[in-house]
Design a protein around this motif. Structure first.
Motif, PDB file in Angstrom:
ATOM      1  N   PHE A   4       0.848  -1.180   0.000  1.00 52.41           N
ATOM      2  CA  PHE A   4       0.000   0.000   0.000  1.00 52.41           C
ATOM      3  C   PHE A   4       0.889   1.236   0.000  1.00 52.41           C
ATOM      4  N   ASN A   5       0.820   1.990  -1.062  1.00 51.00           N
ATOM      5  CA  ASN A   5       1.529   3.281  -1.210  1.00 51.00           C
ATOM      6  C   ASN A   5       3.048   3.208  -1.091  1.00 51.00           C
ATOM      7  N   GLY A   6       3.639   2.034  -1.267  1.00 52.13           N
ATOM      8  CA  GLY A   6       5.089   1.937  -1.176  1.00 52.13           C
ATOM      9  C   GLY A   6       5.621   2.243   0.205  1.00 52.13           C
ATOM     10  N   ILE A   7       4.773   2.082   1.237  1.00 49.20           N
ATOM     11  CA  ILE A   7       5.145   2.423   2.612  1.00 49.20           C
ATOM     12  C   ILE A   7       4.882   1.284   3.582  1.00 49.20           C
ATOM     13  N   GLU A   8       3.826   0.526   3.295  1.00 46.25           N
ATOM     14  CA  GLU A   8       3.379  -0.490   4.235  1.00 46.25           C
ATOM     15  C   GLU A   8       2.803  -1.690   3.490  1.00 46.25           C
ATOM     16  N   LYS A   9       2.779  -2.809   4.181  1.00 45.28           N
ATOM     17  CA  LYS A   9       2.093  -4.001   3.702  1.00 45.28           C
ATOM     18  C   LYS A   9       0.824  -4.116   4.538  1.00 45.28           C
ATOM     19  N   ILE A  10      -0.314  -4.356   3.866  1.00 45.81           N
ATOM     20  CA  ILE A  10      -1.582  -4.411   4.589  1.00 45.81           C
ATOM     21  C   ILE A  10      -2.293  -5.733   4.326  1.00 45.81           C
ATOM     22  N   ALA A  11      -3.123  -6.123   5.279  1.00 44.76           N
ATOM     23  CA  ALA A  11      -3.937  -7.332   5.153  1.00 44.76           C
ATOM     24  C   ALA A  11      -5.269  -7.084   5.854  1.00 44.76           C
TER      25      ALA A  11
ATOM     26  N   GLU B 224      -8.642   2.818  22.828  1.00 43.49           N
ATOM     27  CA  GLU B 224      -7.353   2.927  22.132  1.00 43.49           C
ATOM     28  C   GLU B 224      -7.088   4.373  21.722  1.00 43.49           C
ATOM     29  N   LYS B 225      -5.823   4.738  21.692  1.00 42.98           N
ATOM     30  CA  LYS B 225      -5.427   6.017  21.123  1.00 42.98           C
ATOM     31  C   LYS B 225      -5.597   5.888  19.613  1.00 42.98           C
ATOM     32  N   MET B 226      -6.382   6.766  19.021  1.00 44.96           N
ATOM     33  CA  MET B 226      -6.772   6.618  17.612  1.00 44.96           C
ATOM     34  C   MET B 226      -5.900   7.429  16.662  1.00 44.96           C
ATOM     35  N   GLU B 227      -4.653   7.593  16.993  1.00 42.78           N
ATOM     36  CA  GLU B 227      -3.669   8.144  16.058  1.00 42.78           C
ATOM     37  C   GLU B 227      -2.294   7.687  16.497  1.00 42.78           C
ATOM     38  N   PHE B 228      -1.411   7.563  15.516  1.00 40.84           N
ATOM     39  CA  PHE B 228      -0.089   7.016  15.800  1.00 40.84           C
ATOM     40  C   PHE B 228       0.882   7.492  14.740  1.00 40.84           C
ATOM     41  N   ASP B 229       2.145   7.632  15.125  1.00 42.13           N
ATOM     42  CA  ASP B 229       3.224   8.031  14.227  1.00 42.13           C
ATOM     43  C   ASP B 229       4.123   6.802  14.011  1.00 42.13           C
ATOM     44  N   PRO B 230       3.841   6.007  12.968  1.00 42.51           N
ATOM     45  CA  PRO B 230       4.554   4.733  12.802  1.00 42.51           C
ATOM     46  C   PRO B 230       5.981   4.901  12.293  1.00 42.51           C
ATOM     47  N   ASN B 231       6.825   4.010  12.780  1.00 40.85           N
ATOM     48  CA  ASN B 231       8.201   3.892  12.322  1.00 40.85           C
ATOM     49  C   ASN B 231       8.362   2.562  11.591  1.00 40.85           C
ATOM     50  N   ILE B 232       9.505   2.365  10.995  1.00 42.60           N
ATOM     51  CA  ILE B 232       9.810   1.120  10.298  1.00 42.60           C
ATOM     52  C   ILE B 232       9.684  -0.046  11.286  1.00 42.60           C
ATOM     53  N   GLY B 233       8.897  -1.061  10.900  1.00 52.95           N
ATOM     54  CA  GLY B 233       8.715  -2.238  11.736  1.00 52.95           C
ATOM     55  C   GLY B 233       7.468  -2.227  12.597  1.00 52.95           C
ATOM     56  N   ASP B 234       6.761  -1.103  12.653  1.00 51.27           N
ATOM     57  CA  ASP B 234       5.555  -1.036  13.486  1.00 51.27           C
ATOM     58  C   ASP B 234       4.400  -1.801  12.857  1.00 51.27           C
TER      59      ASP B 234
ATOM     60  N   PHE C 205       4.523  -1.462   8.656  1.00 52.08           N
ATOM     61  CA  PHE C 205       5.252  -0.368   8.006  1.00 52.08           C
ATOM     62  C   PHE C 205       6.699  -0.762   7.733  1.00 52.08           C
ATOM     63  N   TYR C 206       7.094  -0.640   6.452  1.00 59.86           N
ATOM     64  CA  TYR C 206       8.488  -0.892   6.098  1.00 59.86           C
ATOM     65  C   TYR C 206       9.209   0.405   5.749  1.00 59.86           C
ATOM     66  N   LYS C 207       8.488   1.519   5.798  1.00 61.63           N
ATOM     67  CA  LYS C 207       9.078   2.849   5.688  1.00 61.63           C
ATOM     68  C   LYS C 207       8.472   3.714   6.783  1.00 61.63           C
TER      69      LYS C 207
ATOM     70  N   GLU D 276      13.116  -5.974   6.109  1.00 64.16           N
ATOM     71  CA  GLU D 276      13.626  -5.869   4.740  1.00 64.16           C
ATOM     72  C   GLU D 276      13.043  -6.968   3.853  1.00 64.16           C
ATOM     73  N   PHE D 277      12.767  -8.128   4.435  1.00 67.40           N
ATOM     74  CA  PHE D 277      12.114  -9.196   3.681  1.00 67.40           C
ATOM     75  C   PHE D 277      10.731  -8.740   3.218  1.00 67.40           C
ATOM     76  N   PHE D 278       9.959  -8.195   4.140  1.00 70.48           N
ATOM     77  CA  PHE D 278       8.603  -7.740   3.801  1.00 70.48           C
ATOM     78  C   PHE D 278       8.637  -6.588   2.802  1.00 70.48           C
ATOM     79  N   ALA D 279       9.576  -5.679   2.980  1.00 70.31           N
ATOM     80  CA  ALA D 279       9.709  -4.550   2.056  1.00 70.31           C
ATOM     81  C   ALA D 279      10.007  -5.028   0.642  1.00 70.31           C
ATOM     82  N   GLY D 280      10.731  -6.129   0.523  1.00 72.78           N
ATOM     83  CA  GLY D 280      11.129  -6.646  -0.785  1.00 72.78           C
ATOM     84  C   GLY D 280      10.057  -7.449  -1.512  1.00 72.78           C
ATOM     85  N   GLN D 281       8.943  -7.702  -0.882  1.00 71.91           N
ATOM     86  CA  GLN D 281       7.870  -8.466  -1.533  1.00 71.91           C
ATOM     87  C   GLN D 281       7.135  -7.561  -2.519  1.00 71.91           C
ATOM     88  N   GLU D 282       7.241  -7.873  -3.796  1.00 73.66           N
ATOM     89  CA  GLU D 282       6.629  -7.036  -4.826  1.00 73.66           C
ATOM     90  C   GLU D 282       5.179  -7.412  -5.094  1.00 73.66           C
ATOM     91  N   ASN D 283       4.827  -8.675  -4.891  1.00 75.54           N
ATOM     92  CA  ASN D 283       3.460  -9.144  -5.145  1.00 75.54           C
ATOM     93  C   ASN D 283       2.775  -9.464  -3.829  1.00 75.54           C
TER      94      ASN D 283
END
Length: 146
Positions: free
Chosen positions: A67-74, A85-95, A108-110, A129-136
């Protein structure tokens, strides 16, 4: 001499208290693993209502997409609770997060900006880095580590 004994007493009390807090914090986290093609990637879930509900649903098999070259979603079949829950967050790589409006998991991979609707669930310990490298699209099994 009295001052030294008092200092050592205070220092020992602090050390015991700090150790107890560390043990308590470690017990509040739940260990999970992401499995892709027999490769395992450890992660931790925090002690929050949404993360605990995710943990209760495990094991899960989900298809992740980019999704958007930033995260993998499911998308999950069952939505996670967000009450309290706190309904906003500032994600870092790996969150690992929940995007509450859509009900999807986000890994998030970025780095990304603070976003409304994001709920922090946990963090991938290694392998981003493995997840970031998945193109499909790819299938992930998420299991508890017991």
């Amino acid at each position: 001499m009295k001052n030294i004994i008092l200092f050592l007493s205070v220092l020992l009390t602090f050390c015991f208290a700090f150790t107890a807090v560390q043990k308590s914090a470690a017990q509040d986290k739940k260990m999970i693993k992401f499995i892709v093609d027999e490769q395992e990637f450890p992660a931790v879930l925090y002690d929050t209502p949404a993360a605990n509900a995710l943990y209760a649903q495990l094991p899960l098999t989900l298809t992740f997409e980019d999704f958007n070259g930033i995260e993998k979603i499911a998308y999950m079949d069952n939505k996670l609770p967000t009450e309290g829950e706190k309904m906003e967050f500032d994600p870092n790589i790996g969150d690992l997060c929940l995007y509450a409006p859509w009900g999807n998991l986000s890994l998030f991979y970025k780095d990304f900006r603070n976003s409304k609707g994001l709920v922090s669930l946990g963090r991938l310990n290694s392998g981003i880095e493995f997840f970031a490298g998945q193109e499909n699209d790819f299938v992930v099994r998420i299991e508890k580590v017991e």
